[in-house]
Design a protein around this motif. Structure first.
Motif, PDB file in Angstrom:
ATOM      1  N   LEU A  39       0.827  -1.205   0.000  1.00 22.59           N
ATOM      2  CA  LEU A  39       0.000   0.000   0.000  1.00 22.59           C
ATOM      3  C   LEU A  39       0.862   1.255   0.000  1.00 22.59           C
ATOM      4  O   LEU A  39       0.548   2.239  -0.670  1.00 22.59           O
ATOM      5  CB  LEU A  39      -0.936  -0.006   1.217  1.00 22.59           C
ATOM      6  N   TYR A  40       1.961   1.214   0.761  1.00 21.91           N
ATOM      7  CA  TYR A  40       2.869   2.363   0.795  1.00 21.91           C
ATOM      8  C   TYR A  40       3.464   2.605  -0.586  1.00 21.91           C
ATOM      9  O   TYR A  40       3.536   3.742  -1.063  1.00 21.91           O
ATOM     10  CB  TYR A  40       3.981   2.125   1.815  1.00 21.91           C
ATOM     11  N   SER A  41       3.882   1.513  -1.237  1.00 19.60           N
ATOM     12  CA  SER A  41       4.478   1.635  -2.568  1.00 19.60           C
ATOM     13  C   SER A  41       3.476   2.195  -3.566  1.00 19.60           C
ATOM     14  O   SER A  41       3.796   3.078  -4.369  1.00 19.60           O
ATOM     15  CB  SER A  41       4.978   0.267  -3.035  1.00 19.60           C
ATOM     16  N   GLN A  42       2.223   1.698  -3.508  1.00 20.71           N
ATOM     17  CA  GLN A  42       1.194   2.180  -4.423  1.00 20.71           C
ATOM     18  C   GLN A  42       0.867   3.642  -4.159  1.00 20.71           C
ATOM     19  O   GLN A  42       0.710   4.441  -5.082  1.00 20.71           O
ATOM     20  CB  GLN A  42      -0.058   1.309  -4.282  1.00 20.71           C
ATOM     21  N   GLY A  43       0.763   3.989  -2.871  1.00 16.79           N
ATOM     22  CA  GLY A  43       0.485   5.375  -2.518  1.00 16.79           C
ATOM     23  C   GLY A  43       1.610   6.294  -2.957  1.00 16.79           C
ATOM     24  O   GLY A  43       1.371   7.405  -3.440  1.00 16.79           O
ATOM     25  N   TYR A  44       2.852   5.820  -2.806  1.00 14.84           N
ATOM     26  CA  TYR A  44       4.007   6.618  -3.217  1.00 14.84           C
ATOM     27  C   TYR A  44       3.962   6.897  -4.715  1.00 14.84           C
ATOM     28  O   TYR A  44       4.218   8.020  -5.161  1.00 14.84           O
ATOM     29  CB  TYR A  44       5.300   5.885  -2.860  1.00 14.84           C
ATOM     30  N   LYS A  45       3.621   5.872  -5.499  1.00 19.33           N
ATOM     31  CA  LYS A  45       3.548   6.047  -6.951  1.00 19.33           C
ATOM     32  C   LYS A  45       2.473   7.067  -7.321  1.00 19.33           C
ATOM     33  O   LYS A  45       2.676   7.910  -8.196  1.00 19.33           O
ATOM     34  CB  LYS A  45       3.249   4.706  -7.625  1.00 19.33           C
ATOM     35  N   PRO A 125      -2.820   3.273  -8.090  1.00 21.75           N
ATOM     36  CA  PRO A 125      -2.397   1.872  -8.215  1.00 21.75           C
ATOM     37  C   PRO A 125      -3.130   0.938  -7.260  1.00 21.75           C
ATOM     38  O   PRO A 125      -3.237  -0.257  -7.522  1.00 21.75           O
ATOM     39  CB  PRO A 125      -0.899   1.931  -7.887  1.00 21.75           C
ATOM     40  N   ALA A 126      -3.650   1.479  -6.161  1.00 26.35           N
ATOM     41  CA  ALA A 126      -4.396   0.653  -5.211  1.00 26.35           C
ATOM     42  C   ALA A 126      -5.824   0.397  -5.677  1.00 26.35           C
ATOM     43  O   ALA A 126      -6.555  -0.380  -5.062  1.00 26.35           O
ATOM     44  CB  ALA A 126      -4.408   1.325  -3.838  1.00 26.35           C
ATOM     45  N   GLY A 127      -6.229   1.065  -6.767  1.00 25.33           N
ATOM     46  CA  GLY A 127      -7.578   0.913  -7.294  1.00 25.33           C
ATOM     47  C   GLY A 127      -8.280   2.246  -7.411  1.00 25.33           C
ATOM     48  O   GLY A 127      -8.186   3.091  -6.522  1.00 25.33           O
ATOM     49  N   GLY A 128      -8.966   2.458  -8.526  1.00 29.91           N
ATOM     50  CA  GLY A 128      -9.683   3.706  -8.726  1.00 29.91           C
ATOM     51  C   GLY A 128      -8.782   4.800  -9.271  1.00 29.91           C
ATOM     52  O   GLY A 128      -7.794   4.549  -9.963  1.00 29.91           O
TER      53      GLY A 128
END
Length: 347
Positions: A39-45, A125-128
């Motif tokens: 989740l951190y990686s997706q949020g960072y992107k 990246p986490a969706g939406g």
């Protein structure tokens, strides 16, 4: 190990853990840590993409935010000021936000009424997806209600006036072009449901299709026989509500209920649009459904665009769309209101 097992014990628990229990808890902890890292990686992107699009090094949450029944949002600080980041995790969020982005741009280009400036739509990246727009310090619509009535009327007349005068440069130095058809260049969503904005030369064809789309969803979800029967009769009566009037395409907000209008210190503002080019009276239907617009709003609007003959029946016809749309979104609590409007219109 045993220390890991101890730290994972429930608070107040005084028993002992078996080796298998300790291994299980350790595995669960590792899974949680892995999920957090993902989740951190997706949020960072996502935030990196926002920062790149805005050209900012700073993107710091303020803790302030808001939202409704469809999307949530938060205010962030950037190098040049605050932005509002609106997010939605649904699969169709990108399409929804792309439509809102284009709607805001189209309304802003008329120079008639204030809307938040849209900056960028970014996939999550986490969706939406997220829509980043100008942050505005908004307050409930009150003393600027009359001004909004005038400005909404001017928005509705903007495209019609372009037909008379040709291309003109607006205050934003964008050169709008007269739109002769009903529809919109992209899909827009009223709530989270995508609307068919395919271009049509005929308003009755366009609006009947718009209602049919909603009623098809009702049929799939509920198989409501009374709705089906009433619609078969109402379709035949729709043309009579447009006798003796000519409908010209107006740029519409598309979802102007009280929750999508507010004011700044010096002017009103509208937001969360689901725009298309249609009959200007359509925008007035949902303004009357949930309150939030004072008599001053209506008086000032109609001082510029008076009610045309047959307004009251068309007002019901346009309210029907929003009632059925709410039925599709929020369930059968809107069934009785939808069917009553259809009965009234079929008389």
């Amino acid at each position: 190990d045993h220390r890991t097992a101890l730290c994972l014990r429930p608070q107040g628990w005084s028993g002992t853990l078996t080796a298998d229990g300790a291994r299980l808890l350790t595995t669960q902890k590792n899974m949680v840590l892995h999920l957090c890292l993902c989740l951190y990686s997706q949020g960072y992107k996502m935030f990196a993409a926002i920062k790149e699009a805005l050209g900012t090094q700073r993107l710091e949450g303020t803790g302030a935010g808001g939202g409704g029944c469809i999307s949530e949002g938060e205010v962030y600080k950037t190098d040049t000021g605050k932005v509002f980041v609106k997010r939605n995790s649904k699969k169709m969020a990108r399409e929804m936000f792309d439509g809102e982005y284009e709607s805001l741009k189209a309304i802003a280009a008329t120079g008639t009424v204030k809307v938040p400036t849209p900056h960028v739509v970014v996939d999550n990246p986490a969706g939406g997806a997220v829509l980043v727009m100008e942050y505005l310090d908004m307050h409930s619509l009150n003393r600027h209600a009359g001004i909004l009535g005038k400005q909404l009327a001017n928005l509705h007349l903007h495209n019609i006036n372009l037909e008379k005068t040709g291309n003109v440069v607006s205050a934003s130095e964008v050169t709008p072009t007269y739109v002769s058809q009903f529809g919109f260049p992209v899909t827009t969503c009223c709530g989270y449901l995508p609307q068919d904005n395919s271009w049509s030369d005929d308003w009755l064809v366009f609006y009947t299709r718009k209602l049919q789309q909603q009623l098809t969803l009702i049929e799939k979800e509920y198989g409501d026989r009374e709705a089906r029967d009433l619609w078969s009769h109402l379709q035949l009566k729709i043309p009579q509500y447009f006798k003796d009037i000519e409908v010209k395409p107006s740029l519409l907000h598309g979802d102007l209920w009280g929750g999508n209008a507010a004011e700044l210190s010096d002017c009103p503002v509208i937001f969360d649009p689901a725009s298309f080019y249609g009959h200007h009276e359509f925008d007035l239907a949902i303004t009357a459904m949930f309150g939030g617009f004072s008599r001053r709003f209506w008086d000032e609007y109609h001082s510029i665009i008076p009610k045309a003959p047959g307004f009251n029946n068309r007002h019901k016809l346009y309210k029907l769309f929003h009632n059925i749309n709410h039925w599709n979104h929020f369930g059968s609590g809107y069934r009785s209101g939808s069917l009553q409007l259809m009965r009234d219109l079929c008389r």
